[in-house]
Design a protein around this motif. Structure first.
Motif, PDB file in Angstrom:
ATOM      1  N   MET A   1      52.370  74.767  -3.118  1.00 28.65           N
ATOM      2  CA  MET A   1      52.625  73.329  -3.290  1.00 28.65           C
ATOM      3  C   MET A   1      51.316  72.565  -3.453  1.00 28.65           C
ATOM      4  N   LYS A   2      50.346  72.946  -2.587  1.00 28.75           N
ATOM      5  CA  LYS A   2      49.046  72.278  -2.681  1.00 28.75           C
ATOM      6  C   LYS A   2      48.380  72.599  -4.013  1.00 28.75           C
ATOM      7  N   LEU A   3      48.603  73.861  -4.395  1.00 24.89           N
ATOM      8  CA  LEU A   3      48.050  74.324  -5.669  1.00 24.89           C
ATOM      9  C   LEU A   3      48.635  73.511  -6.820  1.00 24.89           C
ATOM     10  N   GLU A   4      49.936  73.256  -6.716  1.00 24.37           N
ATOM     11  CA  GLU A   4      50.629  72.500  -7.761  1.00 24.37           C
ATOM     12  C   GLU A   4      50.039  71.090  -7.880  1.00 24.37           C
ATOM     13  N   ILE A   5      49.843  70.460  -6.701  1.00 23.86           N
ATOM     14  CA  ILE A   5      49.276  69.101  -6.697  1.00 23.86           C
ATOM     15  C   ILE A   5      47.883  69.114  -7.334  1.00 23.86           C
ATOM     16  N   THR A   6      47.108  70.139  -7.006  1.00 23.71           N
ATOM     17  CA  THR A   6      45.759  70.225  -7.580  1.00 23.71           C
ATOM     18  C   THR A   6      45.822  70.327  -9.096  1.00 23.71           C
ATOM     19  N   ARG A   7      46.783  71.139  -9.556  1.00 26.05           N
ATOM     20  CA  ARG A   7      46.946  71.291 -11.008  1.00 26.05           C
ATOM     21  C   ARG A   7      47.336  69.955 -11.640  1.00 26.05           C
ATOM     22  N   ILE A   8      48.230  69.229 -10.949  1.00 30.47           N
ATOM     23  CA  ILE A   8      48.666  67.930 -11.475  1.00 30.47           C
ATOM     24  C   ILE A   8      47.484  66.955 -11.560  1.00 30.47           C
ATOM     25  N   ARG A   9      46.649  66.983 -10.509  1.00 30.42           N
ATOM     26  CA  ARG A   9      45.471  66.094 -10.525  1.00 30.42           C
ATOM     27  C   ARG A   9      44.548  66.415 -11.698  1.00 30.42           C
ATOM     28  N   LEU A  10      44.378  67.724 -11.930  1.00 29.66           N
ATOM     29  CA  LEU A  10      43.548  68.150 -13.069  1.00 29.66           C
ATOM     30  C   LEU A  10      44.150  67.662 -14.382  1.00 29.66           C
ATOM     31  N   LEU A  11      45.481  67.820 -14.482  1.00 23.90           N
ATOM     32  CA  LEU A  11      46.160  67.394 -15.710  1.00 23.90           C
ATOM     33  C   LEU A  11      46.030  65.889 -15.913  1.00 23.90           C
ATOM     34  N   ILE A  12      46.100  65.144 -14.805  1.00 28.30           N
ATOM     35  CA  ILE A  12      45.973  63.677 -14.920  1.00 28.30           C
ATOM     36  C   ILE A  12      44.587  63.298 -15.433  1.00 28.30           C
ATOM     37  N   ALA A  13      43.561  63.999 -14.899  1.00 31.12           N
ATOM     38  CA  ALA A  13      42.202  63.734 -15.371  1.00 31.12           C
ATOM     39  C   ALA A  13      42.092  64.037 -16.859  1.00 31.12           C
ATOM     40  N   LYS A  14      42.693  65.151 -17.281  1.00 29.90           N
ATOM     41  CA  LYS A  14      42.698  65.514 -18.700  1.00 29.90           C
ATOM     42  C   LYS A  14      43.466  64.477 -19.516  1.00 29.90           C
ATOM     43  N   TYR A  15      44.579  64.015 -18.906  1.00 29.17           N
ATOM     44  CA  TYR A  15      45.425  63.028 -19.581  1.00 29.17           C
ATOM     45  C   TYR A  15      44.645  61.746 -19.856  1.00 29.17           C
ATOM     46  N   GLU A  16      43.903  61.313 -18.836  1.00 27.14           N
ATOM     47  CA  GLU A  16      43.150  60.054 -19.006  1.00 27.14           C
ATOM     48  C   GLU A  16      42.055  60.192 -20.047  1.00 27.14           C
ATOM     49  N   ASN A  17      41.584  61.430 -20.270  1.00 29.49           N
ATOM     50  CA  ASN A  17      40.584  61.632 -21.317  1.00 29.49           C
ATOM     51  C   ASN A  17      41.223  61.939 -22.664  1.00 29.49           C
ATOM     52  N   ALA A  18      42.543  61.819 -22.722  1.00 32.02           N
ATOM     53  CA  ALA A  18      43.296  62.089 -23.956  1.00 32.02           C
ATOM     54  C   ALA A  18      43.053  63.516 -24.443  1.00 32.02           C
ATOM     55  N   GLU A  19      42.990  64.462 -23.500  1.00 31.62           N
ATOM     56  CA  GLU A  19      42.741  65.859 -23.876  1.00 31.62           C
ATOM     57  C   GLU A  19      43.961  66.742 -23.642  1.00 31.62           C
ATOM     58  N   THR A  20      45.049  66.146 -23.123  1.00 34.52           N
ATOM     59  CA  THR A  20      46.239  66.948 -22.835  1.00 34.52           C
ATOM     60  C   THR A  20      47.036  67.181 -24.113  1.00 34.52           C
ATOM     61  N   SER A  21      47.709  68.336 -24.156  1.00 36.23           N
ATOM     62  CA  SER A  21      48.634  68.606 -25.263  1.00 36.23           C
ATOM     63  C   SER A  21      49.979  67.969 -24.926  1.00 36.23           C
ATOM     64  N   LEU A  22      50.849  67.917 -25.917  1.00 36.06           N
ATOM     65  CA  LEU A  22      52.179  67.347 -25.684  1.00 36.06           C
ATOM     66  C   LEU A  22      52.932  68.133 -24.611  1.00 36.06           C
ATOM     67  N   GLU A  23      52.728  69.457 -24.578  1.00 38.01           N
ATOM     68  CA  GLU A  23      53.404  70.293 -23.572  1.00 38.01           C
ATOM     69  C   GLU A  23      52.921  69.917 -22.167  1.00 38.01           C
ATOM     70  N   GLU A  24      51.614  69.718 -22.046  1.00 37.87           N
ATOM     71  CA  GLU A  24      51.063  69.370 -20.729  1.00 37.87           C
ATOM     72  C   GLU A  24      51.563  67.991 -20.274  1.00 37.87           C
ATOM     73  N   GLU A  25      51.701  67.083 -21.238  1.00 39.51           N
ATOM     74  CA  GLU A  25      52.211  65.746 -20.899  1.00 39.51           C
ATOM     75  C   GLU A  25      53.675  65.828 -20.473  1.00 39.51           C
ATOM     76  N   GLN A  26      54.417  66.731 -21.138  1.00 40.64           N
ATOM     77  CA  GLN A  26      55.808  66.964 -20.760  1.00 40.64           C
ATOM     78  C   GLN A  26      55.871  67.536 -19.334  1.00 40.64           C
ATOM     79  N   GLU A  27      54.919  68.409 -19.025  1.00 38.91           N
ATOM     80  CA  GLU A  27      54.858  69.013 -17.681  1.00 38.91           C
ATOM     81  C   GLU A  27      54.635  67.924 -16.630  1.00 38.91           C
ATOM     82  N   LEU A  28      53.728  67.001 -16.910  1.00 38.84           N
ATOM     83  CA  LEU A  28      53.480  65.894 -15.981  1.00 38.84           C
ATOM     84  C   LEU A  28      54.755  65.076 -15.787  1.00 38.84           C
TER      85      LEU A  28
END
Lengths: 150, 172
Positions: free
Chosen positions: A1-28
């Motif tokens: 669970m903690k691991l999942e949250i960490t992954r989400i935080r990483l994805l959010i950072a990527k998201y804010e830099n507009a580096e996420t793919s559509l799949e990753e945004e769907q995951e969020l």
């Protein structure tokens, strides 16, 4: 669970830099949709992602029906306003009418009381005058007793 | 024969364009703010697309093309500033609707987000609409916006950061 949250935080950072793919945004999006307990600092992202999902589902017809709903409620408010105005007008008019009646009643009572007091005063004053006439005899008695004493 | 061909064209046209209408409308409303102005814009874009129907067959990505036409049309509308008054009255309506909806919390959050997006500069608004709400690929967005992909990413990043900042301010 903690691991999942960490992954989400990483994805959010990527998201804010507009580096996420559509799949990753769907995951969020699905992460925030399916989770109840979310760290407080991520709540704002939950609102954002779930809001995006909602905003993407509005279409022309839905919009017009929404407008109709607000219009209806507006007209309901107009009726409320009219009803409130009527109630105020009614209560004030009833109050004024009542107070008018009240004053005439009071007036009548006051006149009656005045007439009564006038009658009483007249009676009393006539009684007083009657008694003053009788006081003459006291004066006579006084003079006669004075005669005898001298 | 010719009328028959035209008829076919019309059916095909409606069949292809109709599913996009909602997307075109949402983009137009994001740009023009006013609901009515957005509806008019979609109608105008439909007419423009119909007039260009002979060229439409050549377009590999019809939807992206329709979005580009919508974007340009809305930009023209904004330049004309024809709908400035309309947008003002619309904001009033939205405020009203917000008051009614405040009972429902989720609805309120969507409204908040919508208002935060509406407060962003126009190119930020458009990129958020295209990527985060309509989920277009960067390639398509670059085509619609007539910008380079790198430029799209840089601007979108700024837009997202600005939006998160706005939302955080709203929450506190």
């Amino acid at each position: 669970m903690k691991l999942e949250i960490t992954r989400i935080r990483l994805l959010i950072a990527k998201y804010e830099n507009a580096e996420t793919s559509l799949e990753e945004e769907q995951e969020l999006y699905s992460f925030f949709k399916n989770r109840e307990a979310i760290p407080e600092d991520l709540e704002v992202y939950q609102h954002i992602f779930l809001g995006f999902g909602q905003l993407g589902h509005q279409d022309l017809n839905q919009e017009s029906s929404q407008v109709e709903v607000t219009d209806k409620s507006n007209s309901k408010y107009v009726w409320y306003k009219i009803a409130a105005a009527l109630i105020i007008a009614l209560t004030t008019s009833v109050f004024i009418f009542n107070s008018n009646q009240l004053s005439t009643q009071e007036e009548r009572e006051a006149r009656e009381a005045l007439a009564q007091t006038v009658a009483i005063l007249n009676a009393v004053s006539s009684e007083i005058n009657q008694n003053t006439e009788k006081l003459k005899y006291i004066n006579q008695l006084k003079s006669s007793t004075n005669k005898y004493l001298k | 024969m010719k009328t028959n061909q035209n008829q076919m064209n019309a059916d095909l046209f409606m069949h292809q364009i109709e599913p996009m209408q909602a997307k075109l409308f949402r983009l137009a409303r994001r740009l023009l703010v006013s609901q009515d102005a957005a509806k008019d814009a979609v109608q105008d874009v439909m007419v423009k697309l119909w007039e260009k129907r002979s060229q439409l067959a050549d377009k590999s990505n019809l939807e992206a093309f329709a979005m580009t036409v919508t974007k340009n049309h809305c930009y023209d509308q904004l330049k004309l500033k024809r709908n400035q008054n309309v947008s003002l009255t619309h904001e009033n309506i939205e405020d009203n609707a917000k008051n009614i909806d405040q009972v429902i919390e989720t609805q309120d959050q969507v409204q908040k987000l919508n208002n935060c997006i509406a407060a962003l500069p126009i190119n930020y608004r458009m990129l958020i609409q295209l990527r985060d709400i309509e989920a277009y690929s960067f390639e398509d967005i670059a085509g619609i916006m007539e910008m380079s992909e790198t430029n799209v990413r840089v601007t979108l990043s700024r837009a997202r950061k600005a939006l998160v900042k706005q939302m955080k301010r709203q929450q506190s």
